[in-house]
Write a protein that holds these residues in place. Structure first.
Motif, PDB file in Angstrom:
ATOM      1  N   UNK A   1       0.843  -1.199   0.000  1.00  0.00           N
ATOM      2  CA  UNK A   1       0.000   0.000   0.000  1.00  0.00           C
ATOM      3  C   UNK A   1       0.868   1.235   0.000  1.00  0.00           C
ATOM      4  N   UNK A   2       0.526   2.141  -0.867  1.00  0.00           N
ATOM      5  CA  UNK A   2       1.282   3.393  -0.891  1.00  0.00           C
ATOM      6  C   UNK A   2       0.524   4.435  -0.092  1.00  0.00           C
ATOM      7  N   UNK A   3       1.300   5.214   0.607  1.00  0.00           N
ATOM      8  CA  UNK A   3       0.707   6.214   1.489  1.00  0.00           C
ATOM      9  C   UNK A   3       1.055   7.592   0.973  1.00  0.00           C
ATOM     10  N   UNK A   4       0.082   8.461   0.986  1.00  0.00           N
ATOM     11  CA  UNK A   4       0.426   9.837   0.636  1.00  0.00           C
ATOM     12  C   UNK A   4       0.571  10.617   1.934  1.00  0.00           C
ATOM     13  N   UNK A   5       1.766  11.079   2.191  1.00  0.00           N
ATOM     14  CA  UNK A   5       2.033  11.702   3.484  1.00  0.00           C
ATOM     15  C   UNK A   5       2.472  13.147   3.268  1.00  0.00           C
ATOM     16  N   UNK A   6       1.836  14.069   3.971  1.00  0.00           N
ATOM     17  CA  UNK A   6       2.281  15.456   3.856  1.00  0.00           C
ATOM     18  C   UNK A   6       3.519  15.729   4.715  1.00  0.00           C
ATOM     19  N   UNK A   7       4.468  16.389   4.143  1.00  0.00           N
ATOM     20  CA  UNK A   7       5.629  16.874   4.899  1.00  0.00           C
ATOM     21  C   UNK A   7       5.619  18.385   4.743  1.00  0.00           C
ATOM     22  N   UNK A   8       5.281  19.067   5.756  1.00  0.00           N
ATOM     23  CA  UNK A   8       5.142  20.499   5.650  1.00  0.00           C
ATOM     24  C   UNK A   8       3.681  20.864   5.692  1.00  0.00           C
ATOM     25  N   UNK A   9       3.344  22.127   5.763  1.00  0.00           N
ATOM     26  CA  UNK A   9       4.193  23.301   5.615  1.00  0.00           C
ATOM     27  C   UNK A   9       5.059  23.624   6.840  1.00  0.00           C
ATOM     28  N   UNK A  10       4.775  23.050   7.991  1.00  0.00           N
ATOM     29  CA  UNK A  10       5.624  23.364   9.144  1.00  0.00           C
ATOM     30  C   UNK A  10       6.270  22.070   9.599  1.00  0.00           C
ATOM     31  N   UNK A  11       7.283  21.664   8.890  1.00  0.00           N
ATOM     32  CA  UNK A  11       7.960  20.402   9.173  1.00  0.00           C
ATOM     33  C   UNK A  11       9.375  20.719   9.616  1.00  0.00           C
ATOM     34  N   UNK A  12       9.822  20.106  10.703  1.00  0.00           N
ATOM     35  CA  UNK A  12      11.134  20.497  11.237  1.00  0.00           C
ATOM     36  C   UNK A  12      12.292  20.326  10.257  1.00  0.00           C
ATOM     37  N   UNK A  13      12.173  19.449   9.292  1.00  0.00           N
ATOM     38  CA  UNK A  13      13.302  19.226   8.395  1.00  0.00           C
ATOM     39  C   UNK A  13      13.251  20.031   7.122  1.00  0.00           C
ATOM     40  N   UNK A  14      12.205  20.798   6.917  1.00  0.00           N
ATOM     41  CA  UNK A  14      12.066  21.517   5.658  1.00  0.00           C
ATOM     42  C   UNK A  14      11.811  22.983   5.942  1.00  0.00           C
ATOM     43  N   UNK A  15      12.122  23.848   4.986  1.00  0.00           N
ATOM     44  CA  UNK A  15      11.829  25.263   5.213  1.00  0.00           C
ATOM     45  C   UNK A  15      10.338  25.480   5.419  1.00  0.00           C
ATOM     46  N   UNK A  16       9.987  26.304   6.374  1.00  0.00           N
ATOM     47  CA  UNK A  16       8.584  26.555   6.676  1.00  0.00           C
ATOM     48  C   UNK A  16       7.879  27.170   5.487  1.00  0.00           C
ATOM     49  N   UNK A  17       6.650  26.731   5.243  1.00  0.00           N
ATOM     50  CA  UNK A  17       5.895  27.269   4.125  1.00  0.00           C
ATOM     51  C   UNK A  17       5.989  26.405   2.891  1.00  0.00           C
TER      52      UNK A  17
END
Lengths: 103, 120, 646, 178, 298
Positions: free
Chosen positions: C347-363
């Protein structure tokens, strides 16, 4: 004294029974293996009880348990190997769908 | 202490730890309850409200290692009793275990050659 | 400093009589964890040091008690902020630093100016507020539209039919089925939102019910010799067979009604077109030994409702094999799923990373489709980017030049100096002013200083992503110091900056972590700035790291050679008209601005930023990577969501 | 000694309880972890029977092995979360009958046989491990080495079956087909 | 009495560790910080995720704490300061720590959130990598001590600590212990930059407090195990035995924190490959070298 032995043997028997039920009733290869694990666990309980209460001086009893444990692990390794291969080919590990394995 | 007394002590310790955690929980409950609010109970996913259940068939990429581990792991069941008497038995023990480990090592080498040691 | 007499916080907890509350409130006040929105890198770029102000930074809403909003937020970020705030445990408070409260949130508890001093004062007030008002008698409830599941009704056969009300499909007359509105229809009417939860429960109920039906069905299909009448019945049923599929998960296909194993929704009937082969496979003798143990069940118990659906569904008569074996066929579940490289269909999962994710620029919102912990595809969008109307019609408003410059600089919080300079240069060129040696030098000094600060910010972000605490601390400290340093101070900092590079070169694991991640060779034409310059030396994250470190050193040398860095300010241009087009090498690459000046006002402009191009590289970079590697690849691009123009 | 019987019984009940949960829950991870705790309880029974080395070994091995089983369950079951609550069993009656009769026969044997006098004491854990080690290197050496060969066979079998061959020929064939 | 002193030592070490951890992240050394942090967690709401596997979600932090304490219970602080000196102590600590994996999988699966679930399953991969490197070095230690009794293991190091006798084993064990405690750089299941907190992500309030306490306890237990197996346990001049044990334990624990502070997170694929291709052969070499040493040097 023998009370403990009886308790252990009865427990082992019930575990074995649950294992038999599981192995027969489940349709999925992995679940069947769980049944087998439980059966082996029941057998191990008996072995340990026999060793402890009947022949605590014969360490081949403990050795036997070690071998059963090894069998458990190996059964799982090979079973999972088969499961992966089967899943890759057919997309399922349901035994009802595994006609070709029954021969 | 006899064996059984030791186990009883360990069991009591485990139960004691669980008990003190429950005391802590009831203390926290005494301070206040969680207020039910929309959105609060959805697993956090960095600002997006993703409600879909995630309990699906997960692709563990390390199953090659996993299969070998299941088998190789058993080796230590034999190794501990061996280690205890090693000094007493001496060279025979070393040779024995050497043969045993060499056999297992062959299995590892085979696995490696077949590509079990990689992300699948 | 004077305090308001009674500060309450909007996210207080319900008061209960407890002796501990006073003590706990004090502890809460001393242990403020703040979640920075859009992200800690923005706070650093504005020169805010949260730790020095007395709070601890939290990376997840679950561990935070203060939601700190830095600067203005776009509308889309407003929704995300509401979700984050909702997910924070009470007591919680909102701290706004230099901006407006988003409409989705209750009012700010404390507002502060965009300065370290303002922040420190605000934290003191927050602590007081927590000590006094963490527990109140009747705390305010928090609710926002975005927190409710929107239920919409769709026709299972005609996905284009989406209604707000239950009813039947205008095309085929089938009953519409409910589903949670996905993100694909964000502008959907919120009418039903408040029924969301109730509906879920109803669903669950129905779904249990359905399990029963399924059970009875199962028994129907047992080829049991003791029940020959059942056998006949089965044939009758098979003639009326249709496929059942989940409206939300089209990959779920069953031969019997029931509920979807993924979401629990009722399966709906649909015409089965091409399942002959597959069900052939799934059928056969498997169920021969399936003894019926269901004597006590009524064999005729399946619901009329199911039959009703068959009729609507338009089934195919005859020729249907014995496909419906007693259990759900796994083969049918998996046959249409995409396969991974190793041939397993998961099963493939669609997972959001962001907009406020500690490893990525905010926004930056990265949506990854995950197969295990591997990424099969990914999409990045900016929720913070500026939108520019490019139409150059006469009706577009004229903007005062100073306003224009300020507007551009504040819109790009991660590189304000560069864009200020870009605007100044473009306007001056349009006005026909010549370069002036001294001004150029000072401006270049400012630009280079910002480059150093920006690259340090990226290093801190890299540290955050890698869990490399030392790097984050060191780079953030240096960034705060470099931000407004003069030449003398920069010369003082130079050894520290150079040491940073050597230290990173000697860090074990770093190279193996970054090598071969996010490879971009020079054949990509869209690369700009450090990305383009690193492309010739391997073009992976490791090369980009060293490119940026080299640029820090080069910028230091440039500043040494030029005069005092200064904020670019516009020279007097008068009421001239003209057009100008200039390019400035911002820290993230060359940005181009062309504008039309009319009587000293900006008539129209066109902005081209590096990040608008770089963001398109994301899908290519993440595909097929391990999750951590994919995030690292995206991180190594140094995307600034603000500089993504749509 | 009653204490010993008590603890054996308690852990036995736990093992049986968890064993039942294995086949009664629809969540696969629960099922696998129930099996894990069932095996752990069996290990605790070993401890209660003063077979320390085997007990601790059982507790340790099963934790890792059953967790690996959990991931395989999650990989290969249709609905690992148990959200659909579907029933993945067949021939229930027959299985129950078989399970019950197996258990009954075994219990009958256990109860009806004359086990003779039970050993009162065993040596302590330290000596047990030592004795097991001597057994391993003495009388049971061939068993031990055979176990090695068996493990090797299992490793080879599992790898050969499960790992897709990615040699040059198959890669080329793949490319050609694309 | 013994139980109380050992638990007190465990709690004290955990507290000191928390202070040092706070010092490293905020730059302020405040001895009261762990207390306030704990109280603050008590004061926050403890949120249950919607439709979770509640048994797992609740059990995970408790199980982790129990495991840490049980592990500590079989490690000696002084010749007679040990809760239970099991005849298979060295194996028992392994067995107890195996349940760290179970707890992490439970915490990952429980809340039905993507980050947590991926974190939980990642840790299973991590276990497959580090597990053999815990077990095999301990075997070498047991070979020298001719016993699995932890007190006997310390006793065997009276003349020469194992860190000198088998440095290779120490290095492997130290790395594996860090991976077991899932501290940086092995914090794959809780990676903030990759999984937004992973298995920790859904815990709040008092549950989070228990989880954090359990994780620090785990570090102390592992540091204590390293001390017992490699650093000569209570052996040392001048100070009383228990003090030596504590000092060494704290030193190891702090060095675990420090190493994590200065290293980037390892990739899971690298971790697994290195552990199997490099680690296991090295561990075997260690066993053989120790075996030869035992036979050659009387």
């Amino acid at each position: 004294m023998t009370a403990v032995l009886i308790v252990a043997l009865v427990t082992g028997a019930i575990l074995f029974g649950i294992g038999v039920y599981g192995a027969l009733s489940q349709t999925n290869l992995v679940m069947i293996m769980m049944g087998v694990e439980l059966m082996l666990a029941g057998a191990m309980v008996n072995l340990v009880a026999f060793w402890r209460f009947l022949h605590p001086e014969a360490y081949s009893g403990q050795m036997f348990v070690l071998v059963v444990m090894t069998v458990m692990a190996l059964e799982m390794a090979v079973g999972f190997g088969v499961a992966i291969a089967r899943f890759r080919v057919k997309g399922s590990v349901e035994m009802e769908e595994a006609e070709d394995l029954k021969g | 202490m006899t064996l059984l007394e030791q186990y009883r002590l360990l069991l009591a310790l485990a139960i004691g730890v669980v008990g003190s955690v429950f005391c802590l929980y009831s203390l926290a409950r005494a301070i206040g309850l969680t207020r039910q609010e929309p959105g609060k109970d959805v697993p956090a996913s960095s600002g997006a409200l993703s409600r879909d259940p995630v309990w699906g068939r997960y692709h563990a990429r390390y199953y090659g290692y996993g299969l070998l581990f299941l088998a190789f792991d058993m080796e230590m069941a034999f190794m501990y009793p061996w280690a205890v008497v090693y000094k007493e038995v001496g060279l025979v023990a070393l040779l024995d275990m050497g043969v045993f480990l060499a056999i297992l090592f062959l299995g590892l080498l085979y696995g490696w050659s077949q590509g079990a040691f990689r992300r699948q | 400093m004077s305090f308001d007499s009674a500060i309450n916080i909007t996210g207080a907890r319900q008061k209960r009589p407890s002796v501990l509350q006073k003590l706990v409130s004090r502890a809460l006040a001393r242990n403020l964890g703040c979640l920075i929105v859009p992200g800690p890198e923005i706070a650093l770029a504005h020169g805010l040091d949260v730790t020095a102000a007395g709070m601890r930074t939290s990376t997840t809403p679950r561990d935070a008690s203060v939601l700190m909003i830095v600067g203005e937020l776009s509308e889309k970020m407003g929704d995300a902020v509401a979700v984050l705030y909702a997910q924070m445990p009470r007591p919680r408070a909102i701290l706004i630093v230099g901006g407006q409260t988003p409409s989705t949130l209750p009012g700010a508890d404390i507002s502060a100016g965009l300065s370290q001093k303002g922040l420190t004062e605000a934290v003191v007030r927050l602590q007081r507020a927590f000590a006094d008002g963490a527990f109140v008698a009747s705390p305010e409830a928090f609710d926002a539209d975005v927190l409710h599941a929107k239920i919409e009704y769709v026709c299972p056969m005609h996905p284009e039919i989406v209604e707000d009300e239950p009813g039947s499909c205008p095309k085929c007359g089938m009953d519409l089925v409910a589903r949670e509105a996905g993100e694909s229809t964000p502008d959907h009417d919120h009418e039903h939102q408040h029924h969301g939860h109730k509906h879920d429960h109803e669903h669950e109920h129905e779904h249990c019910h359905d399990q029963d039906h399924k059970g009875h069905h199962e028994h129907h299909h047992g080829h049991d010799h003791e029940h020959s009448n059942e056998h006949q019945q089965e044939h009758a049923h098979e003639n009326a067979a249709a496929e059942y599929t989940c409206p939300m998960h089209p990959e779920i296909v069953r031969d019997e009604p029931g509920s979807c194993p993924k979401c629990g929704m009722d399966l709906v009937a649909r015409e089965d077109a091409e399942d002959e082969g597959a069900s052939e496979e799934g059928s056969g003798h498997g169920h021969n030994h399936q003894h019926s143990e269901s004597d006590h069940h009524s064999e005729h118990e399946h619901s009329g409702h199911d039959h009703g659906e068959h009729d609507h569904g338009g089934h195919k008569h005859g020729g249907h094999d014995h496909g419906a074996s007693g259990f759900m066929s796994m083969i049918e579940v998996t046959k249409d799923l995409p396969r991974s490289a190793d041939g397993l269909q998961m099963d493939w999962l669609e997972v959001p990373f962001g907009p406020v994710f500690p490893g990525l620029p905010g926004g930056l919102k990265l949506t990854l489709t995950l197969d295990g912990d591997g990424v099969t595809e990914g999409q990045a969008t900016s929720l913070a980017g500026m939108t520019i109307e490019v139409e150059e019609g006469e009706e577009s408003e004229e903007i005062d030049v100073e306003t224009f410059i300020d507007h551009l600089a504040t819109a790009m919080p991660l590189a304000p100096v560069s864009y200020r300079l870009l605007a100044c240069l473009a306007i001056e060129q349009a006005a026909g002013l010549n370069d002036d040696q001294a001004t150029t030098q000072a401006r270049n000094g400012g630009l280079e200083r910002e480059r150093i600060a920006s690259h340090l910010g990226w290093l801190a972000q890299l540290g955050r992503q890698l869990g490399f605490a030392w790097l984050t601390q060191r780079a953030s400290t240096l960034q705060l110091q470099v931000r407004e340093a003069n030449r003398y101070r920069l010369a003082e900092l130079e050894p520290a900056l150079r040491t940073l590079g050597t230290r990173l070169g000697r860090t074990p694991l770093l190279k193996s972590r970054l090598k071969d991640i996010g490879e971009l060779s020079s054949e990509f034409s869209d690369l700009r700035g450090p990305l383009a310059r690193a492309a010739s030396e391997g073009g992976d994250a490791w090369a980009r790291l060293w490119q940026r470190l080299a640029e820090i050193t080069a910028s230091l040398d440039l500043i040494k050679a030029s005069s005092e860095p200064a904020l670019p300010s516009l020279r007097d241009i008068g009421d001239l008209s003209g057009t100008g087009e200039v390019t400035v090498d911002t820290p993230r690459g060359e940005a181009r601005l062309s504008l039309k000046l009319e009587r000293g006002k900006v008539k129209s402009y066109k902005l081209d930023t590096p990040c608008s191009h770089h963001i398109d590289l994301v899908p290519k970079l993440v595909e097929g990577q391990e999750l951590g590697d994919a995030l690292l690849a995206v991180g190594s691009l140094d995307l600034s969501p603000w500089e993504v123009i749509s | 000694m009653y204490a010993q019987a008590f603890f054996v019984a308690v852990f036995g009940l736990a093992a049986i309880g968890f064993g039942v949960v294995v086949f009664r829950t629809s969540s696969m991870v629960r099922s696998a972890l129930a099996l894990l705790f069932s095996q752990t309880a069996v290990g605790c029974m070993f401890l209660a029977m003063q077979t320390e080395f085997l007990g601790v070994l059982q507790i340790m091995m099963m934790a890792t092995e059953m967790s690996i089983m959990a991931i395989f369950m999650v990989m290969f079951m249709m609905d690992p979360g148990g959200l659909g609550g579907m029933d993945m069993s067949h021939q229930k009656r027959f299985s129950i009958g078989a399970g019950v009769s197996a258990a009954v026969v075994a219990i009958a044997v256990a109860l009806l046989s004359d086990w003779g006098p039970a050993a009162k004491q065993v040596v302590d854990a330290e000596a047990q491990t030592r004795a097991l080690g001597m057994e391993l290197l003495g009388r049971s050496m061939m068993i031990f080495e055979t176990a090695g060969i068996t493990i090797l066979t299992a490793m080879i079998a599992a790898t050969a079956v499960a790992i897709p061959v990615q040699n040059l020929a198959s890669k080329r064939a793949k490319e050609a087909s694309e | 009495m013994t139980v109380a002193s050992v638990l007190l030592a465990l709690l004290g070490s955990t507290w000191l560790l928390a202070v040092i951890e706070g010092w490293m992240t905020t730059g302020r050394l405040s001895p009261a910080a762990p207390l306030f942090s704990g109280l603050a967690h008590l004061g926050r709401e403890s949120i249950l995720p919607r439709s979770p596997d509640r048994v797992f979600f609740e059990a995970a932090p408790v199980l982790l704490l129990v495991v840490g304490v049980l592990g500590m219970a079989v490690l000696p602080l002084a010749p007679d300061l040990i809760i239970a000196d099991l005849g298979t102590g060295a194996l028992f600590i392994n067995a107890a720590l195996a349940y760290v994996l179970v707890a992490v999988i439970m915490a990952g699966w429980g809340p039905d959130g993507a980050y947590a679930m991926i974190g939980g399953w990642r840790f299973l991969g991590q276990l497959i990598a580090y597990s053999m490197l815990i077990v095999m070095p301990i075997t070498a230690v047991a070979m020298r001590a001719e016993s699995l009794l932890n007190t006997a293991i310390v006793g065997s190091q009276a003349g020469l600590w194992n860190i000198v006798y088998q440095p290779l084993g120490f290095v492997l064990f130290f790395i594996a212990a860090m991976a077991l405690a899932f501290r940086a750089p092995f914090d794959l299941p809780t990676a903030e930059g990759e999984l937004g907190g992973g298995v920790d992500a859904e815990y709040t309030g008092v549950r989070l407090a228990v989880l954090r306490l359990a994780r620090l306890t785990l570090v102390v237990t592992l540091a204590s195990a390293t001390t017992v197996f490699y650093l000569g346990g209570w052996h040392g001049p001048l100070l009383p035995p228990w003090a030596w044990s504590l000092v060494k334990t704290l030193a190891v624990a702090v060095s675990m924190l420090l190493v994590g502070h200065y290293l980037p997170r390892i990739r899971e694929a690298d971790l697994m490959r290195w552990c199997w291709i490099l680690g296991i052969p090295l561990a075997l070499v260690n066993i053989i070298v120790v075996g030869l040493l035992i036979l050659v040097v009387p």
